[in-house]
Design an enzyme around this catalytic site. Structure first.
Site, mmCIF file in Angstrom:
data_model
loop_
_atom_site.group_PDB
_atom_site.id
_atom_site.type_symbol
_atom_site.label_atom_id
_atom_site.label_comp_id
_atom_site.label_asym_id
_atom_site.label_seq_id
_atom_site.Cartn_x
_atom_site.Cartn_y
_atom_site.Cartn_z
ATOM 1 N N GLU A 1 0.836 -1.203 0.000
ATOM 2 C CA GLU A 1 0.000 0.000 0.000
ATOM 3 C C GLU A 1 0.865 1.244 0.000
ATOM 4 O OE1 GLU A 1 -2.400 -0.172 3.551
ATOM 5 O OE2 GLU A 1 -0.739 0.360 4.855
ATOM 6 N N LYS B 1 -5.748 9.224 8.153
ATOM 7 C CA LYS B 1 -4.717 8.648 7.290
ATOM 8 C C LYS B 1 -5.420 7.770 6.271
ATOM 9 C CE LYS B 1 -0.558 5.771 7.643
ATOM 10 N NZ LYS B 1 0.317 5.126 8.657
#
Length: 179
Positions: free
Chosen positions: A91, A103
């Site tokens: 990711e 986030k």
């Protein structure tokens, strides 16, 4: 209202990134209350802390966490390799908002993407409840490719729930609220 702020932020970011088109988004969400100030929880989630802590504490699930690029800020790319080591998930940190304690990461390969999802976005919101408590909200938004819809692929929210449980246990113990 705070829950909607996180989702709206996510939706706006997705539109900005060109990810929302005609795809139908699905969501998996986990929330966990923690008896520690939101600022302390955010310190753990903000950079690489939660990933490293989870790798230490969840050795039965996570074989390794490797930083492929970056230092924990926007643009950082990390790879999780899962036990027994034959599957992984990579990711990229897309959004880190210190003011909202949000986030957002975008899946690059592995995980749901390997099973037929066209996109996988993970969001973390640290939502202040009181001066000494907050909620860790983990959300996975994903879309399935047309040709895989019959298989109903979906990411596993349990891993993020386990991350939150580890954070809760460690932070509450560090800050004198442990059981």
């Amino acid at each position: 209202m705070l829950k909607r702020v996180g989702f709206i932020f996510f939706a706006l970011f997705s539109c900005y990134m060109g990810m929302i088109e005609s795809q139908k988004w699905k969501h998996l969400t986990n929330e966990l209350e923690v008896n520690v100030a939101a600022s302390k929880v955010w310190e753990l989630y903000r950079y690489l802390g939660i990933s490293k802590l989870a790798a230490q504490e969840l050795k039965n699930m996570i074989q390794s966490v490797d930083v492929l690029k970056g230092d924990g800020g926007v643009g950082t790319i990390i790879k999780f390799t899962f036990v027994p080591g034959n599957s992984s998930y990579t990711e990229k940190f897309s959004v880190i908002d210190d003011l909202k304690r949000v986030k957002v990461t975008k899946g690059l390969e592995g995980g749901c993407l390997a099973m037929g999802c066209s996109v996988e976005i993970v969001g973390f919101d640290i939502i202040e409840r009181t001066h000494n408590s907050c909620i860790i909200k983990s959300d996975i938004a994903y879309a399935v490719k047309k040709e895989f819809k019959a298989n109903n692929p979906k990411p596993d929210i349990q891993l993020l729930a386990d991350f939150a449980q580890v954070a809760k246990r460690v932070l509450e113990t560090q800050h004198g609220h442990g059981v």
